[in-house]
Enzyme design. Structure first.
Site, short mmCIF file in Angstrom:
data_model
loop_
_atom_site.label_atom_id
_atom_site.label_comp_id
_atom_site.label_asym_id
_atom_site.label_seq_id
_atom_site.Cartn_x
_atom_site.Cartn_y
_atom_site.Cartn_z
N SER A 50 -71.83 -67.99 -33.15
CA SER A 50 -72.73 -68.46 -32.09
C SER A 50 -74.06 -68.91 -32.72
O SER A 50 -74.31 -68.65 -33.91
CB SER A 50 -73.01 -67.32 -31.11
N ASP A 82 -69.37 -71.61 -31.78
CA ASP A 82 -69.17 -71.15 -30.41
C ASP A 82 -70.37 -71.61 -29.54
O ASP A 82 -71.53 -71.41 -29.93
CB ASP A 82 -69.09 -69.61 -30.44
N HIS A 83 -70.09 -72.22 -28.41
CA HIS A 83 -71.14 -72.63 -27.46
C HIS A 83 -72.24 -73.50 -28.07
O HIS A 83 -73.43 -73.20 -27.92
CB HIS A 83 -71.78 -71.41 -26.78
N GLU A 134 -65.96 -78.04 -22.42
CA GLU A 134 -65.82 -77.06 -21.32
C GLU A 134 -66.10 -77.72 -19.98
O GLU A 134 -67.04 -78.49 -19.82
CB GLU A 134 -66.77 -75.86 -21.52
N HIS A 178 -68.52 -63.60 -19.66
CA HIS A 178 -69.03 -63.05 -20.92
C HIS A 178 -69.61 -61.65 -20.72
O HIS A 178 -70.11 -61.32 -19.65
CB HIS A 178 -70.14 -63.98 -21.46
N GLY A 212 -64.77 -65.35 -22.68
CA GLY A 212 -65.03 -64.13 -21.90
C GLY A 212 -63.80 -63.28 -21.69
O GLY A 212 -63.58 -62.76 -20.59
N ALA A 213 -63.00 -63.10 -22.74
CA ALA A 213 -61.68 -62.49 -22.57
C ALA A 213 -61.59 -61.08 -23.17
O ALA A 213 -60.51 -60.64 -23.54
CB ALA A 213 -60.61 -63.40 -23.16
N SER A 214 -62.70 -60.39 -23.24
CA SER A 214 -62.62 -58.99 -23.68
C SER A 214 -62.10 -58.11 -22.56
O SER A 214 -62.33 -58.39 -21.37
CB SER A 214 -64.01 -58.49 -24.13
N ASP A 256 -65.36 -61.14 -28.19
CA ASP A 256 -66.53 -60.65 -28.91
C ASP A 256 -66.88 -59.24 -28.45
O ASP A 256 -66.96 -58.31 -29.25
CB ASP A 256 -67.71 -61.61 -28.68
P1 13P Z 1 -66.45 -61.60 -24.38
O1 13P Z 1 -67.87 -61.28 -24.09
O2 13P Z 1 -65.57 -61.30 -23.20
O3 13P Z 1 -65.94 -60.93 -25.61
O4 13P Z 1 -66.34 -63.20 -24.62
C1 13P Z 1 -66.70 -63.76 -25.84
C2 13P Z 1 -66.77 -65.24 -25.78
O5 13P Z 1 -66.33 -65.90 -24.85
C3 13P Z 1 -67.41 -65.93 -26.90
O6 13P Z 1 -67.52 -67.30 -26.70
O1 G3H Z 2 -70.16 -66.10 -25.78
C1 G3H Z 2 -70.98 -65.52 -26.49
C2 G3H Z 2 -70.60 -64.62 -27.60
O2 G3H Z 2 -70.27 -63.34 -27.14
C3 G3H Z 2 -71.66 -64.60 -28.65
O3 G3H Z 2 -72.73 -63.79 -28.30
O4 G3H Z 2 -74.69 -65.31 -28.53
O5 G3H Z 2 -74.97 -62.81 -28.56
O6 G3H Z 2 -73.91 -63.99 -30.49
P1 G3H Z 2 -74.18 -63.99 -29.01
ZN ZN Z 3 -67.89 -67.92 -24.68
#
Ligand code: 13P
Ligand code: G3H
Ligand code: ZN
Length: 309
Positions: A50, A82-83, A134, A178, A212-214, A256
């Site tokens: 990220s 990521d993002h 996205e 997330h 967001g798949a935790s 994550d």
């Molecule tokens: P979680 O917060 O559900 O683990 O999602 C992580 C994520 O989507 C990172 O881009």
């Molecule tokens: O989607 C976000 C990830 O969980 C990364 O989180 O921006 O705190 O590193 P972060």
């Molecule tokens: Zn994400």
């Protein structure tokens, strides 16, 4: 082996009815724990960074750590932004050795999202890199963005978006979010599989991504709280729902929070049981092992990519 793109991984995952885990990395122990698990399970892997992780660990350290992990494991590993919030950060990661970037224009009006994504795709493809876009917005906190409610992906927009941008994969919003607080207490976890099915019908063969798949597994929340933490009401996406998604067009699943939780629980437990310990190697060893075990659990129970490297 060099850092690879996700093209081949996604093709095989789509055809094989499994998904690749995209795990967020911030330091050496996290990278070691994830890649040890992937090696033990012979699984392909996406390591993602990220903006916050890049600021914390620095671009060059992360690149060299991922290269070291490839040397150690000889696994196909993609390195993904990521993002990505704008063209500049995507360009910087593409120029700096990443094999994949996300341009997150999900908060923009449709036409602006198309224009921004297309610009990143043109630059990325000219430099051997792939791009995730996205459509729709997840609730929850990510980097410094806090979104209160889901804005589910509208399946009627996906064909035009993919056609006009030439993007390589698409993240959609079907109710994942997330962070560790995905549902309110008493609320039944629910994903909009009807949206996923409709998107898959409209984009045959095209890789879909879930953020967001935790799963925010209760035993880890309980352990954090037992050893001095305070995380009441943390609720995630049930593993069986994610497994169902992984069997469909979903080829990349982002995780994550579950790694953060496993790592924090292990550090808290170690320090509570060894109060005089002040050697980081002593508490980071169980932390790294906890990451490894969590990733193995994801590979086998959720993703189904064991043996697919
Ligand atoms: P979680 O917060 O559900 O683990 O999602 C992580 C994520 O989507 C990172 O881009
Ligand atoms: O989607 C976000 C990830 O969980 C990364 O989180 O921006 O705190 O590193 P972060
Ligand atoms: Zn994400």
């Amino acid at each position: 082996m060099a850092i690879v793109t996700t093209t081949e991984m996604f093709k095989k995952a789509y055809e094989g009815g499994y998904a690749i885990g995209a795990f967020n990395v911030n330091n050496m122990e996290i990278i070691q724990g994830i890649t040890e698990a992937a090696k033990e399970e012979n699984a392909p892997l996406i390591l993602q960074v990220s903006k916050g992780a890049r600021k914390y660990a620095k671009h060059n350290y992360l690149i060299k750590l991922v290269e070291a992990a490839i040397l150690e494991t000889d696994l196909p590993i993609a390195l993904h932004l990521d993002h990505g919030a704008d063209f500049e950060i995507c360009k910087s990661c593409i120029d700096g050795g990443f094999s994949s970037v996300m341009i997150d224009g999900s908060h923009l009006p449709f036409e602006e999202n198309i224009a921004l994504t297309k610009k990143v795709v043109e630059y990325a493809h000219a430099h051997g890199c792939v791009v995730e876009g996205e459509l729709g917005q997840l609730a929850g906190v990510e980097d410094d963005v806090n979104v209160e409610n889901h804005s589910y992906t509208d399946p009627a927009q996906v064909e035009e978006f993919v056609e006009k941008t030439n993007v390589d994969s698409l993240a959609i919003a079907i109710g994942t979010s997330h962070g560790a607080y995905k549902f309110k207490p008493g609320q039944k976890p629910m994903l909009r599989f009807d949206i996923l099915d409709e998107v898959s019908k409209r984009l045959p063969g095209f890789p879909i991504v879930l953020h967001g798949a935790s799963s925010v597994i209760p035993e880890f929340v309980e352990k954090v709280n037992k050893y001095g933490g305070a995380m009441p009401d943390a609720i995630g996406i049930p593993e069986d729902m994610l497994r169902q998604a992984a069997k469909s067009s979903v080829c990349k699943i982002n995780i994550d929070s579950d790694l953060r939780l496993a790592m924090t629980a292990a550090v808290r437990e170690h320090l509570a049981n060894n109060p005089s310990d002040f050697d980081p190697r002593q508490y980071l060893t169980p932390a790294r092992d906890a990451i490894r075990d969590m990733v193995k659990r994801k590979i086998v129970n959720v993703l189904g990519c064991n043996g697919k490297a």
